[in-house]
Design a protein around this motif. Sequence first.
Motif, PDB file in Angstrom:
ATOM      1  N   GLU A  97     -44.541  22.201 -28.843  1.00 23.64           N
ATOM      2  CA  GLU A  97     -45.305  21.176 -29.567  1.00 23.64           C
ATOM      3  C   GLU A  97     -44.587  19.840 -29.535  1.00 23.64           C
ATOM      4  O   GLU A  97     -45.219  18.787 -29.509  1.00 23.64           O
ATOM      5  CB  GLU A  97     -45.498  21.601 -31.025  1.00 23.64           C
ATOM      6  CG  GLU A  97     -46.498  22.720 -31.223  1.00 23.64           C
ATOM      7  CD  GLU A  97     -46.592  23.163 -32.671  1.00 23.64           C
ATOM      8  OE1 GLU A  97     -47.519  23.908 -32.984  1.00 23.64           O
ATOM      9  OE2 GLU A  97     -45.714  22.778 -33.471  1.00 23.64           O
ATOM     10  N   GLU A  98     -43.258  19.882 -29.541  1.00 28.63           N
ATOM     11  CA  GLU A  98     -42.488  18.669 -29.781  1.00 28.63           C
ATOM     12  C   GLU A  98     -41.683  18.234 -28.575  1.00 28.63           C
ATOM     13  O   GLU A  98     -40.850  18.973 -28.072  1.00 28.63           O
ATOM     14  CB  GLU A  98     -41.538  18.905 -30.967  1.00 28.63           C
ATOM     15  CG  GLU A  98     -40.842  17.671 -31.467  1.00 28.63           C
ATOM     16  CD  GLU A  98     -40.112  17.939 -32.775  1.00 28.63           C
ATOM     17  OE1 GLU A  98     -40.755  17.871 -33.832  1.00 28.63           O
ATOM     18  OE2 GLU A  98     -38.918  18.238 -32.726  1.00 28.63           O
ATOM     19  N   GLY A  99     -41.961  17.017 -28.097  1.00 31.57           N
ATOM     20  CA  GLY A  99     -41.057  16.344 -27.163  1.00 31.57           C
ATOM     21  C   GLY A  99     -41.204  16.688 -25.704  1.00 31.57           C
ATOM     22  O   GLY A  99     -41.437  15.811 -24.880  1.00 31.57           O
ATOM     23  N   ILE A 100     -41.042  17.947 -25.320  1.00 33.54           N
ATOM     24  CA  ILE A 100     -40.978  18.312 -23.907  1.00 33.54           C
ATOM     25  C   ILE A 100     -42.292  17.973 -23.219  1.00 33.54           C
ATOM     26  O   ILE A 100     -43.365  18.339 -23.685  1.00 33.54           O
ATOM     27  CB  ILE A 100     -40.672  19.811 -23.739  1.00 33.54           C
ATOM     28  CG1 ILE A 100     -39.342  20.169 -24.423  1.00 33.54           C
ATOM     29  CG2 ILE A 100     -40.607  20.188 -22.274  1.00 33.54           C
ATOM     30  CD1 ILE A 100     -39.043  21.647 -24.431  1.00 33.54           C
ATOM     31  N   ASP A 101     -42.202  17.270 -22.095  1.00 34.96           N
ATOM     32  CA  ASP A 101     -43.393  16.883 -21.350  1.00 34.96           C
ATOM     33  C   ASP A 101     -43.877  18.016 -20.463  1.00 34.96           C
ATOM     34  O   ASP A 101     -43.086  18.659 -19.772  1.00 34.96           O
ATOM     35  CB  ASP A 101     -43.090  15.662 -20.474  1.00 34.96           C
ATOM     36  CG  ASP A 101     -43.420  14.369 -21.206  1.00 34.96           C
ATOM     37  OD1 ASP A 101     -43.900  14.454 -22.343  1.00 34.96           O
ATOM     38  OD2 ASP A 101     -43.187  13.287 -20.640  1.00 34.96           O
ATOM     39  N   VAL A 102     -45.171  18.228 -20.475  1.00 35.23           N
ATOM     40  CA  VAL A 102     -45.807  19.183 -19.565  1.00 35.23           C
ATOM     41  C   VAL A 102     -46.985  18.473 -18.916  1.00 35.23           C
ATOM     42  O   VAL A 102     -47.415  17.406 -19.368  1.00 35.23           O
ATOM     43  CB  VAL A 102     -46.290  20.461 -20.291  1.00 35.23           C
ATOM     44  CG1 VAL A 102     -45.123  21.255 -20.823  1.00 35.23           C
ATOM     45  CG2 VAL A 102     -47.244  20.110 -21.428  1.00 35.23           C
ATOM     46  N   ALA A 103     -47.497  19.071 -17.860  1.00 37.42           N
ATOM     47  CA  ALA A 103     -48.616  18.454 -17.137  1.00 37.42           C
ATOM     48  C   ALA A 103     -49.828  18.290 -18.062  1.00 37.42           C
ATOM     49  O   ALA A 103     -50.000  19.021 -19.033  1.00 37.42           O
ATOM     50  CB  ALA A 103     -48.991  19.322 -15.930  1.00 37.42           C
ATOM     51  N   GLU A 104     -50.663  17.297 -17.737  1.00 33.59           N
ATOM     52  CA  GLU A 104     -51.880  17.072 -18.513  1.00 33.59           C
ATOM     53  C   GLU A 104     -52.741  18.331 -18.538  1.00 33.59           C
ATOM     54  O   GLU A 104     -52.889  19.005 -17.525  1.00 33.59           O
ATOM     55  CB  GLU A 104     -52.683  15.919 -17.914  1.00 33.59           C
ATOM     56  CG  GLU A 104     -52.055  14.558 -18.139  1.00 33.59           C
ATOM     57  CD  GLU A 104     -52.958  13.438 -17.658  1.00 33.59           C
ATOM     58  OE1 GLU A 104     -53.961  13.744 -16.970  1.00 33.59           O
ATOM     59  OE2 GLU A 104     -52.668  12.274 -17.970  1.00 33.59           O
ATOM     60  N   CYS A 105     -53.301  18.646 -19.693  1.00 30.90           N
ATOM     61  CA  CYS A 105     -54.199  19.797 -19.781  1.00 30.90           C
ATOM     62  C   CYS A 105     -55.454  19.383 -20.542  1.00 30.90           C
ATOM     63  O   CYS A 105     -55.436  18.416 -21.316  1.00 30.90           O
ATOM     64  CB  CYS A 105     -53.504  20.982 -20.432  1.00 30.90           C
ATOM     65  SG  CYS A 105     -52.869  20.665 -22.070  1.00 30.90           S
ATOM     66  N   ASN A 106     -56.531  20.096 -20.295  1.00 31.41           N
ATOM     67  CA  ASN A 106     -57.801  19.733 -20.922  1.00 31.41           C
ATOM     68  C   ASN A 106     -58.273  20.749 -21.958  1.00 31.41           C
ATOM     69  O   ASN A 106     -59.386  20.662 -22.448  1.00 31.41           O
ATOM     70  CB  ASN A 106     -58.888  19.522 -19.862  1.00 31.41           C
ATOM     71  CG  ASN A 106     -59.086  20.746 -18.992  1.00 31.41           C
ATOM     72  OD1 ASN A 106     -58.283  21.673 -19.018  1.00 31.41           O
ATOM     73  ND2 ASN A 106     -60.156  20.772 -18.217  1.00 31.41           N
ATOM     74  N   LEU A 107     -57.401  21.705 -22.292  1.00 26.59           N
ATOM     75  CA  LEU A 107     -57.731  22.667 -23.338  1.00 26.59           C
ATOM     76  C   LEU A 107     -56.454  23.075 -24.084  1.00 26.59           C
ATOM     77  O   LEU A 107     -55.497  23.562 -23.477  1.00 26.59           O
ATOM     78  CB  LEU A 107     -58.404  23.909 -22.742  1.00 26.59           C
ATOM     79  CG  LEU A 107     -58.806  25.010 -23.735  1.00 26.59           C
ATOM     80  CD1 LEU A 107     -59.825  24.489 -24.747  1.00 26.59           C
ATOM     81  CD2 LEU A 107     -59.344  26.230 -22.997  1.00 26.59           C
ATOM     82  N   VAL A 108     -56.450  22.834 -25.383  1.00 23.59           N
ATOM     83  CA  VAL A 108     -55.332  23.248 -26.241  1.00 23.59           C
ATOM     84  C   VAL A 108     -55.898  24.135 -27.341  1.00 23.59           C
ATOM     85  O   VAL A 108     -56.768  23.713 -28.103  1.00 23.59           O
ATOM     86  CB  VAL A 108     -54.604  22.043 -26.864  1.00 23.59           C
ATOM     87  CG1 VAL A 108     -53.511  22.517 -27.818  1.00 23.59           C
ATOM     88  CG2 VAL A 108     -54.013  21.146 -25.786  1.00 23.59           C
ATOM     89  N   ILE A 109     -55.409  25.372 -27.389  1.00 20.56           N
ATOM     90  CA  ILE A 109     -55.877  26.331 -28.404  1.00 20.56           C
ATOM     91  C   ILE A 109     -54.708  26.721 -29.303  1.00 20.56           C
ATOM     92  O   ILE A 109     -53.640  27.096 -28.821  1.00 20.56           O
ATOM     93  CB  ILE A 109     -56.463  27.597 -27.742  1.00 20.56           C
ATOM     94  CG1 ILE A 109     -57.713  27.235 -26.938  1.00 20.56           C
ATOM     95  CG2 ILE A 109     -56.801  28.643 -28.792  1.00 20.56           C
ATOM     96  CD1 ILE A 109     -58.313  28.414 -26.196  1.00 20.56           C
ATOM     97  N   ARG A 110     -54.943  26.607 -30.582  1.00 16.98           N
ATOM     98  CA  ARG A 110     -53.970  27.138 -31.553  1.00 16.98           C
ATOM     99  C   ARG A 110     -54.568  28.422 -32.110  1.00 16.98           C
ATOM    100  O   ARG A 110     -55.543  28.384 -32.862  1.00 16.98           O
ATOM    101  CB  ARG A 110     -53.686  26.118 -32.649  1.00 16.98           C
ATOM    102  CG  ARG A 110     -52.915  24.904 -32.162  1.00 16.98           C
ATOM    103  CD  ARG A 110     -52.498  24.003 -33.300  1.00 16.98           C
ATOM    104  NE  ARG A 110     -53.646  23.423 -33.968  1.00 16.98           N
ATOM    105  CZ  ARG A 110     -53.644  23.019 -35.244  1.00 16.98           C
ATOM    106  NH1 ARG A 110     -52.565  23.193 -35.994  1.00 16.98           N
ATOM    107  NH2 ARG A 110     -54.719  22.478 -35.772  1.00 16.98           N
TER     108      ARG A 110
END
Length: 827
Positions: A602-615
């Motif tokens: 959730e915090e800080g680390i960069d990851v590639a762009e995504c178009n779906l985030v599910i909690r």
Amino acid sequence: MALVLNDALSKKKPTMAELQNYVIQSDAAGKWEELGIAMNFDEDGDKVEEIKQSSDRNDSRCRAVLRHWIKGNGDGPVTWEQLIQLLRKVNTEEVVKKIESELGLTFHESVPAHEKEEAKPLETREMCGSHSSPEASPSQAGGPETVSTEVKRPDTLQFSFPDGIEVRKYQQELAEPGLNGRNYIICAPTGTGKTIVSSIIIKEHLNQKWHKGAKVLFMVGTNPLAKQQKERLGKTIIPARVECQTGDSIGDMSVIVPHSDIIVCTAGKFQNDLRAGKVYLSDFSLMIIDECHNVRKNSPQANMMIQYLQEKKEGNTAALDLPQVVGLTASPGAGDSSVPDLEKTLEHLIHLCALMDASSGIKVVEENEEDLNSYIKKSSSKLMRIRGRNIKADKFISAIDFKMIEWELKAKVNSPHSHTSEKYQNDLQQQCRQLESSDDPEHHSTICMLELLICLSKTLSIYLLLRQKDAMRMLEQHMLSISASPTLIEQEIKQCLEDLKYKVSKLSAEDDENPLLTGMKDQILSKFKAEQGSRAIVFASTKYHAQCLLDWVSQLPCIRAAIVTGHTRETGYGMTEAEQQEAIKGFDEGKYNLIVATSVLEEGIDVAECNLVIRYHHVSNEIARVQAQGRGRAENSEGITILESASNKAIKELINEEKDQIVKKAIQYVPFPSFLKKEHFPLKQKMILWEYDQKVAHSASRKLVEEAENIVVKCCKCKSTACCGSDLFTLEEGTQHVVPDQSFRQKFDKREHPSPRNIGQRNKFYKSHKMYCKNCGKDWGIIAKWAYGSDLPVLKCKSFIFVNLQGLQYHYNQWSKVPFGIKPLHE
């Protein structure tokens, strides 16, 4: 003993920074007045008097004052000649040997002819791969070669951004207070380039103050983030020398600081080196604190800022040369209030600003809001409340519930909470801790029954969210924890678990369909079918949940999944830093199109762009909510929170949403009016320091009240003796607690660890086995192979009680709280 550098100096010439570093670290206790005189500061009586007074108060403060003068702030740089004199004053045999061995220098007794000559200012420093150092010139015939140079550090050096980096209008606006030297907090949404904003400030700071010895500390929370930011800053600010320091780094910061312009450092590493006197706040002229909402309670960031405020209070800020402070965050949070409250949120923001000495408050985009919005991708968020399993008709739930009622009667448990609630588990754990503090042997049976009930409760909780086989794995793990020589009650518990396992195995596979998982499956497949090349992140609440979800989601068509979780020592579901990076790299490069993660992502680390985030049934606080949603950076991204309809987490999520709106409103009042700045702000800082002093005094009054040799360490479950307090030793700077005594090995059984891997600083330990009390099967910790060849038992503090000669018992979850000293084991 008068010392001069001989011809060896011409072969390997130290930089001025290296010599300064040795002066600062020399053991000069009781010689501060001499040091002031040696540096020609005796003409100013006030300075020598301040050295004397500082010596009486705090040795590290003295060093900070001396360090300021050595750097030449306000008085011009200290000359080479003055440094040589200074080394003579603090000379001891140990110091001489250290300088000779580490710098390759040789000293001998003699007074050079040039000693009385007027020395010229000198400072040398590496820059952009080149190394400047003093030139050596021969002395008079028959005498040794001595130093007589004057190579100067360049007056200016231009730092710049490489071609291709665009500074947006809103980023320039956010950077403006920092460019004017103010302490403040930058608040902007995730993905809007806060690192670029900080780079603007850093670049101009170095350009303006490099000739005065400017150095920048960029503080982050985790090792992966430190390495990521080092790489970014190194590519962004040219030709800055950027170094990275983490808990895994070899050596300390005192070696790195003189040869760097920017140091990216984890908060824990900086706190440890700061406390050890290996680095000082005055070493830096600018400090950037990433994710500054973590400057709270007892975090390393908060402890560092406490020291900052203490040094500010104790003396002249200009004399101490404290750094400018800039914080970065996507949301400063609403504080600890359980309900949305504007007044309490405002008080929290003022407290955060006071602790960070951010007298210019919190800066958000105002003038260029339209420009900011043009760069924020359109996204949507929704809360899905799905009706879960039918609790009344489900055969698995009925079987577990029936057994729980049976064992509650035996253990005389009467909890008002639901069998699946965390409050129920907390009640039972609290009862366990109370019984573990008792000497009554009958309590061992009760503890065993309570532990079974906790296990059954967790099994039910997992079943409601995941699959039947995921829940059964919890029961199997509990069976494995039972001693190889079980007591009567343990035999009964084992039989109970075997009966349950058999009964569940007869249930139909159709009963294992979980409506929550079905709902999530529909959302994932729908998105991936509608948009080619989709990427998704699924957040889970625990490492175990994440591992189970990875197993489940990997069976969906077109899904290539990986997992990212944090480190752990107690379970087999943690990941090393290398494993984390491999998974993130695979996601960035397209090897994986879905990541299951815990809050570590959730915090800080960069990851590639995504178009779906599910909690997935994962709700924590308003800050985590903002950060998780910020991961959906692709156009038309969706953020979905999936919750069981009967869960109170749905209410908590709605509260978090309202808190987020309250925070945005409260930020409008910060920076606060001038009267608050001048009166309330300093008062708040005094209150923060007073509360810290009270906490330290309370901690000191209860710590180290016992002698280690008078302490008996016992298993908290069966009360069998494990070892003596004096048998305990620490490793890894006190982070690992071991018992090297061979007789201790007779007290436990060991089994292969479910997830063997390297742990500890620089991966010095390889955990190979888990250890369990031979008498009752209580988990005592791990067996780890040390880098130097020894197998050592590493103990888990909460698995033991500590009993003194009078029979008084102590039980703590953390080793830092035990009431006796534990000596380090010399490597």
